[in-house]
Scaffold this motif. Structure first.
Motif, short mmCIF file in Angstrom:
data_model
loop_
_atom_site.label_atom_id
_atom_site.label_comp_id
_atom_site.label_asym_id
_atom_site.label_seq_id
_atom_site.Cartn_x
_atom_site.Cartn_y
_atom_site.Cartn_z
N THR A 171 0.80 -1.17 -0.07
CA THR A 171 -0.04 -0.06 -0.12
C THR A 171 0.87 1.16 0.06
O THR A 171 0.34 2.28 -0.02
N GLN A 172 2.29 1.16 0.33
CA GLN A 172 3.12 2.35 0.57
C GLN A 172 3.93 2.34 -0.80
O GLN A 172 4.56 3.39 -0.99
N LEU A 173 3.80 1.34 -1.54
CA LEU A 173 4.91 1.25 -2.85
C LEU A 173 4.06 1.29 -4.09
O LEU A 173 3.70 0.33 -4.59
N PRO A 174 4.15 2.41 -4.85
CA PRO A 174 3.31 2.21 -6.10
C PRO A 174 3.63 1.32 -7.26
O PRO A 174 2.92 0.85 -7.93
N GLN A 175 4.99 0.95 -7.23
CA GLN A 175 5.44 0.03 -8.19
C GLN A 175 6.13 -0.98 -7.30
O GLN A 175 7.49 -0.83 -7.17
N ALA A 176 5.70 -2.22 -7.20
CA ALA A 176 6.37 -3.10 -6.33
C ALA A 176 5.98 -4.47 -6.35
O ALA A 176 4.62 -4.73 -6.73
N THR A 177 6.75 -5.34 -6.11
CA THR A 177 6.46 -6.88 -5.95
C THR A 177 6.64 -7.27 -4.60
O THR A 177 7.67 -7.30 -4.19
N ALA A 178 5.63 -8.16 -3.94
CA ALA A 178 6.06 -8.80 -2.65
C ALA A 178 5.75 -10.24 -2.60
O ALA A 178 4.78 -10.68 -2.98
N SER A 179 6.70 -11.01 -2.37
CA SER A 179 6.81 -12.22 -2.25
C SER A 179 6.66 -12.97 -0.90
O SER A 179 7.48 -12.73 -0.07
N VAL A 180 5.45 -13.64 -0.59
CA VAL A 180 5.25 -13.82 0.82
C VAL A 180 5.44 -15.60 1.04
O VAL A 180 4.59 -16.31 0.27
N GLU A 181 5.98 -15.78 2.12
CA GLU A 181 5.93 -17.14 2.50
C GLU A 181 5.94 -17.13 4.04
O GLU A 181 6.06 -15.93 4.72
N ALA A 182 5.69 -18.32 4.78
CA ALA A 182 5.43 -17.96 6.20
C ALA A 182 6.78 -17.53 6.86
O ALA A 182 8.01 -18.23 6.92
N GLY A 183 6.91 -16.39 7.50
CA GLY A 183 8.03 -15.78 8.30
C GLY A 183 9.13 -15.26 7.37
O GLY A 183 10.48 -14.67 7.74
N HIS A 184 8.61 -15.01 6.03
CA HIS A 184 9.62 -14.59 4.93
C HIS A 184 8.82 -13.65 4.02
O HIS A 184 7.91 -14.04 3.50
N VAL A 185 9.48 -12.56 3.54
CA VAL A 185 8.87 -11.36 2.82
C VAL A 185 10.19 -10.89 1.81
O VAL A 185 11.03 -10.61 2.48
#
Length: 635
Positions: A171-185
């Motif tokens: 929500t704070q980054l207009p151009q971004a990708t976030a990869s999510v796993e348990a305990g890891h981003v």
């Protein structure tokens, strides 16, 4: 006689039958016991003590709970080796197998100008609706695509915290990708500048939960290098880059490879930036480095298209002439070469001197004379502590008969050099001079105070420090109040208009949005509220909703212009705060407006009667029938 004989025969047969029956029963019992004992012993010998054995006549029944299907089958085979397999009755059960392992939960959250997409697999306990709602609030009219699958398994430790952090970061980054796993981003994003990159990274690290592993790859635009500079040299200490610039990654690799072939060891730095004077920069630099290598020493300095080649004193004149001539004829157009062959000078001629230079790229060179090895090591350590261990090159030599106060004079000179953006310090037995450029308007005063304090009253020193506005880290950064006022002036000249009855910004206002975006980029991180206002035409609830949508539309336009909006808030006030009379067309036009206001501790709260919740409670909803005519065309 005949009757007696018949009686005797009858008794004989009866006795025989009784004996046969007794013998048969005895045989069955014997077979049962033998079969049961034999099968039980065989199972025990094979470590299958869990199996129960019961013989009934010729049949042998196996019961119990086998650990696995294979062991159950082995029990049947073992029993079949003792008695006929056809006589074995299987009443065994098998333990329930372990539950299937939970799937690997992961998610990818992607955001760009078209909206937000989330894809992956999450536990059913994840509140997908809340996440989509939050994304929708952020991107406004842009699309939110939910491609997140669900599996009915418990959420692994750290999953919910990691996903919540990724949602907040996106929500704070207009151009971004976030990869999510348990305990890891892992976050990949684009920032507006190196400064913005550092601010984003610091903000995300502060917000990350304690047990979360956070990996960030924040890209920043290439810096503008002015002048486009490079310096390469070979002397008695080996080959090195004092400064290195390249216009492309390919040119950087080519330049560093040429330097390595010329003798550079370790990891050299070369900045890829903007401002190159010619697309043939990489070719010209490699040719010049090779020329220094052929001369077996010297230096070459690039300042945009100007090249200065200096050979080592005493180099062979014929070799110098040949190398310089070949370099002049092979250099690409635009580049101009100036070559110099210094004469050999007596190192003891003239007064002793120590010099320290600081280049615009932050490279420091220590040359001249020091009194002993201790001072050389001390000066080297001090310079590395102040300027960075990878940016200091020390080539000072030990000399005798230096003044007793040489050590404090050298260290004081280095301390003065640290107050500059670039420049030089020269220490002699009688004087100390400081020259250079700085972005600190008070630098000259501070350096003078330092020299007076450390060298004592009456010390002879000169300061020639020029203040340059372009080096001032705070130059041109207006205060928050100035930013607010400057935006207000822009809005006086060009109002932000919308298409009739909609939240779409009119094309005529896009230039105004560009001007406001440029101001906000200079202002940095501001607590700013973008306020939407309407006139009083139409239903109050519809005006409030329209003003909210328009404020959010302005916020999205700023994001599209690469403005960092993490500290911004969009708020619609509807018709609650007019600035002119709504009874006139001119007044209504003035009331239909967008304002930018700083969020201050004493900011007045939104009047309760203008909130969507209060309108809903009063029953005056957009869906409610209203006899009053609306004026969407005007609003």
């Amino acid at each position: 006689m005949r009757l007696s004989a018949l009686l005797i025969i009858s008794l004989t047969f009866t006795a025989a039958a009784v004996v046969s029956l007794v013998a048969a029963n005895f045989s069955v019992k014997l077979i049962e016991e033998t079969s049961e004992i034999g099968v039980r012993d065989a199972l025990d010998d094979n470590a299958m003590t869990w199996a129960e054995v019961q013989a009934d006549g010729l049949q042998v029944t196996l019961s119990g709970i086998a650990p696995t299907e294979a062991i159950r089958f082995r029990a049947l085979t073992t029993a079949g080796s003792i008695v006929d397999a056809a006589r074995v009755i299987d009443e065994m059960e098998v333990e329930a197998q372990a539950a299937l392992a939970a799937p690997r939960f992961s998610a990818e959250v992607l955001r760009n100008d078209s909206g937000i997409t989330i894809v992956g697999l999450a536990p059913t306990s994840t509140d997908r609706v809340a996440n989509v709602k939050r994304f929708t609030e952020v991107v406004g009219d842009a699309e939110v695509t939910d491609l997140l699958g669900a599996a009915d398994y418990p959420a692994p430790p750290g999953w919910e915290e990691a996903l919540a952090f990724a949602v907040s970061a996106i929500t704070q980054l207009p151009q971004a990708t976030a990869s999510v796993e348990a305990g890891h981003v892992s976050i990949t994003a684009i920032s507006d500048s190196p400064e913005a990159k550092a601010a984003i990274e610091a903000k995300l690290r502060r917000a990350a939960p304690p047990n979360l592993t956070l990996v960030m790859d924040i890209a920043a635009p290439r810096p503008v290098i002015t002048p486009f500079a490079l310096r390469f040299g070979i002397d008695e200490n080996g080959a090195r880059f004092d400064a290195c610039s390249a216009d492309t990654e390919e040119a950087r690799i080519r330049i560093l490879a040429t330097g390595t072939r010329a003798g550079v060891t370790g990891t050299a730095r070369c900045t890829v930036g903007l401002g190159v004077p010619s697309p043939n920069w990489g070719k010209a630099v490699t040719q010049a480095i090779e020329a220094v290598q052929r001369l077996e020493g010297g230096s070459v300095t690039f300042a945009d298209a100007d090249i200065t080649l200096v050979a080592l004193p005493g180099a062979d004149q014929a070799l110098f002439d040949r190398v310089v001539g070949e370099l002049e004829t092979s250099l690409p157009e635009v580049f101009a070469l100036k070559a110099k062959l210094p004469k050999v000078e007596d190192p003891n001629a003239g007064p002793p001197e120590f010099t320290a230079t600081l280049s615009p790229e932050g490279q420091v060179q220590l040359r001249g004379r020091v009194s002993d090895q201790t001072l050389r090591e001390l000066a080297d350590s001090y310079a590395k502590a102040r300027f960075g261990s990878d940016k200091v090159y020390t080539a000072a030599r030990i000399a005798e008969n230096l003044p007793g106060d040489w050590t404090p004079r050298v260290l004081t000179g280095l301390e003065a050099l640290a107050a500059l953006n670039n420049g030089a310090v020269t220490v002699t037995p009688d004087s100390l001079s400081v020259t250079g450029n700085t972005g600190n308007p008070d630098a000259s005063t501070e350096i003078a105070s330092l020299l007076s304090d450390k060298l004592g009253e009456g010390a002879d020193y000169t300061i020639d420090v020029a203040y340059q506005e372009k080096l001032d880290p705070v130059l041109g950064l207006p205060t928050p109040d100035e930013c607010e006022a400057e935006i207000g002036e822009v809005l006086k000249v060009g109002k932000i208009n919308f298409e009739p009855g909609s939240a779409t910004i009119d094309a005529s206002a896009l230039g105004t949005m560009d001007d406001i975006a440029e101001i906000l980029k200079r202002c940095g991180d501001l607590p700013l509220e973008i306020q939407g206002h309407t006139d009083s035409q139409g239903r109050e609830s519809m005006n409030l909703a329209l003003s909210q949508s328009r404020a959010e539309s302005v916020l999205n336009e700023l994001r599209a212009r690469r403005v960092l909006t993490g500290s911004f808030n969009a708020q619609g006030y509807g018709e609650a705060t007019p600035i002119a009379d709504n009874k006139t067309e001119a007044g209504r036009e003035a009331n239909r407006r967008i304002e930018f206001k700083l969020i201050r501790p004493d900011t007045v709260a939104v009047p309760e009667e203008t909130t969507l919740e209060s309108i809903a409670e009063s029953g005056d909803t957009p869906e409610a029938s209203d006899a009053e005519g609306t004026s969407d065309e005007q609003n």
